[in-house]
Write an enzyme that holds these catalytic residues in place. Structure first.
Site, short mmCIF file in Angstrom:
data_model
loop_
_atom_site.label_atom_id
_atom_site.label_comp_id
_atom_site.label_asym_id
_atom_site.label_seq_id
_atom_site.Cartn_x
_atom_site.Cartn_y
_atom_site.Cartn_z
N GLY A 15 0.94 -1.22 0.14
CA GLY A 15 0.13 0.02 0.05
C GLY A 15 0.82 1.18 -0.05
N ARG A 18 0.14 5.66 -1.74
CA ARG A 18 -0.05 6.98 -1.23
C ARG A 18 -0.12 7.01 0.23
NH1 ARG A 18 -6.06 5.33 -2.68
NH2 ARG A 18 -6.87 4.99 -0.88
N VAL A 66 -2.64 -7.64 -1.16
CA VAL A 66 -2.12 -8.52 0.00
C VAL A 66 -3.20 -9.45 0.55
CG1 VAL A 66 -0.48 -6.62 0.93
CG2 VAL A 66 -3.00 -6.56 1.68
N TYR A 157 -12.28 -3.33 11.98
CA TYR A 157 -11.11 -2.58 11.65
C TYR A 157 -10.22 -3.03 13.04
CZ TYR A 157 -7.70 1.08 10.75
OH TYR A 157 -6.61 1.91 10.59
N ALA A 158 -11.10 -2.57 14.34
CA ALA A 158 -10.11 -2.78 15.51
C ALA A 158 -9.90 -4.23 15.73
CB ALA A 158 -11.22 -2.44 16.59
N LYS A 161 -6.77 -4.79 13.37
CA LYS A 161 -5.34 -4.20 14.14
C LYS A 161 -4.97 -4.88 15.36
CE LYS A 161 -5.04 -1.15 10.63
NZ LYS A 161 -3.85 -1.61 9.50
N ILE A 190 -4.27 10.25 11.19
CA ILE A 190 -3.12 10.91 10.26
C ILE A 190 -3.80 11.64 9.24
CG2 ILE A 190 -0.99 10.33 9.15
CD1 ILE A 190 -0.99 9.86 12.28
N1 LIG Z 1 -4.57 7.33 8.25
C1 LIG Z 1 -4.86 7.09 9.61
O1 LIG Z 1 -5.43 7.84 10.32
C2 LIG Z 1 -4.30 5.88 10.14
C3 LIG Z 1 -4.29 5.76 11.55
C4 LIG Z 1 -4.07 4.31 11.84
C5 LIG Z 1 -3.77 3.49 11.27
N2 LIG Z 1 -3.62 3.48 9.84
C6 LIG Z 1 -3.18 2.40 8.98
O2 LIG Z 1 -1.94 2.75 8.14
C7 LIG Z 1 -2.16 2.24 7.16
C8 LIG Z 1 -2.07 3.35 5.79
O3 LIG Z 1 -3.01 4.10 6.00
P1 LIG Z 1 -3.44 5.38 5.04
O4 LIG Z 1 -4.31 6.33 5.98
O5 LIG Z 1 -2.05 5.97 4.39
O6 LIG Z 1 -4.35 4.71 3.91
P2 LIG Z 1 -4.78 4.99 2.56
O7 LIG Z 1 -6.11 4.43 2.06
O8 LIG Z 1 -4.37 6.44 2.35
O9 LIG Z 1 -3.60 4.24 1.62
C9 LIG Z 1 -3.44 2.80 1.67
C10 LIG Z 1 -3.28 2.22 0.28
O10 LIG Z 1 -3.16 0.63 0.52
C11 LIG Z 1 -3.80 0.42 -0.62
N3 LIG Z 1 -4.38 -0.99 -0.57
C12 LIG Z 1 -5.74 -1.13 0.05
N4 LIG Z 1 -5.90 -2.53 -0.11
C13 LIG Z 1 -4.99 -3.20 -0.64
C14 LIG Z 1 -4.58 -4.62 -0.83
N5 LIG Z 1 -5.49 -5.55 -0.97
N6 LIG Z 1 -3.35 -4.78 -1.38
C15 LIG Z 1 -2.53 -3.79 -1.75
N7 LIG Z 1 -2.67 -2.41 -1.21
C16 LIG Z 1 -4.01 -2.05 -0.97
C17 LIG Z 1 -4.58 1.57 -1.06
O11 LIG Z 1 -4.93 1.24 -2.53
C18 LIG Z 1 -3.86 2.65 -0.78
O12 LIG Z 1 -3.21 2.99 -1.77
C19 LIG Z 1 -3.25 1.24 6.87
O13 LIG Z 1 -2.91 0.21 7.44
C20 LIG Z 1 -4.37 1.86 8.28
O14 LIG Z 1 -5.10 1.14 8.62
C21 LIG Z 1 -4.05 4.81 9.23
#
Ligand SMILES: NC(=O)c1ccc[n+]([C@@H]2O[C@H](COP(=O)([O-])OP(=O)(O)OC[C@H]3O[C@@H](n4cnc5c(N)ncnc54)[C@H](O)[C@@H]3O)[C@@H](O)[C@H]2O)c1
Length: 249
Positions: A15, A18, A66, A157-158, A161, A190
């Site tokens: 992922g 972005r 994934v 989600y919880a 994670k 974030i």
């Molecule tokens: N943004 C937040 O506030 C936050 C907080 C806690 C945890 N997270 C975790 O951090 C990680 C990144 O979050 P983000 O905010 O950058 O998310 P995002 O949605 O901006 O980016 C996630 C990326 O993963 C890709 N993706 C989704 N499913 C996929 C798959 N099956 N195989 C490969 N790629 C896949 C998406 O297409 C995207 O490019 C995630 O695991 C998210 O749960 C984010």
């Protein structure tokens, strides 16, 4: 102390086209690693753009889901062919499908578990023989503050994670004598597309609990991942680093 650059290191960031993943890819590449970023078909344009920005010698996009175990083993095979070896796995890909439990469909549950928990397991399984053979590895998986607190509308989600924390501790125990560390980072809120998709009221309510009253930046997560994947972070394993601006202590 060993060399603390990432020169010669090869990383996979799932992922990584972005959001937080892209920040991690930029940070690891800036410190010398060659980085394979992965994503779904819809990420291909952003992935190619990021690879172009970082430099084709340092970053390459691979389309790979994934949630598909054969896809994960195929991806690792391709990266090993293209980049020779693999030192670092960052399990970053994740999704949300938010509804309260009463409205959450079985498919919403399965989709999130498949990407957020099966995915990291599949990727770890795909890289582990190679890392054990080389006697070196750094695995970082992206959990969330929600793993600790739970959240209304995010049971799937919880659970995914929180599951990552147990998976990580078990992998850490199984690989501790092999030069491999496995850790989690648990971000708070974030500033990425994932949070932009939250309803405004939910975002406002969440921010009210952050002492700094701001969203974190993807870079603030990337710097912590960079620390954990360093060769010198060799005595840190099986832990979770909370990066949430004081939202949860
Ligand atoms: N943004 C937040 O506030 C936050 C907080 C806690 C945890 N997270 C975790 O951090 C990680 C990144 O979050 P983000 O905010 O950058 O998310 P995002 O949605 O901006 O980016 C996630 C990326 O993963 C890709 N993706 C989704 N499913 C996929 C798959 N099956 N195989 C490969 N790629 C896949 C998406 O297409 C995207 O490019 C995630 O695991 C998210 O749960 C984010």
């Amino acid at each position: 102390m060993n060399n603390s650059t990432l020169d010669g290191r090869v990383a996979i960031v799932t992922g990584g086209a972005r959001g937080i993943g892209a920040a991690i890819a930029r940070t690891l590449a800036a410190d010398g690693a060659r980085v394979a970023i992965t994503g779904l078909g819809g990420d291909a344009a952003a992935g190619a753009k990021l690879a172009g920005e970082i430099g084709a010698d340092r970053c390459r996009f691979y389309e790979s889901d994934v949630g598909d175990f054969d896809g994960c083993t195929g991806l690792v095979g391709s990266v090993l062919r293209d980049l020779d070896h693999l030192d670092i796995l960052v399990n970053n890909a994740g999704i949300t499908r938010d509804h309260t439990v009463r409205k959450l469909t079985v498919q919403d549950w399965l989709d999130v578990i498949k990407t957020n928990l099966n995915g990291p397991f599949f990727m770890i399984k795909a890289v582990l023989d190679h890392m054990i053979e080389r006697g070196y590895g750094r695995i970082v998986s992206m959990s969330s503050v929600i793993a600790h607190t739970g959240n209304v509308g995010q049971a799937n989600y919880a659970a995914s994670k929180a599951g990552l924390l147990g998976l990580t501790k078990s992998v850490a125990l199984e690989t501790a004598s092999r030069g491999i560390t496995a850790n989690c980072v648990a971000p708070g809120f974030i500033d990425t597309d994932m949070v932009a998709a939250m309803p405004a009221a939910a975002k406002e309510a969440s921010l009210a609990h952050v002492p700094e009253h701001r969203l974190g930046k993807p870079d603030e997560i990337a710097r912590v991942v960079r620390f954990l994947v360093d060769e010198n972070a060799s005595f840190i394993t099986g832990t979770v680093v909370n990066v949430n601006g004081g939202l949860y202590m």
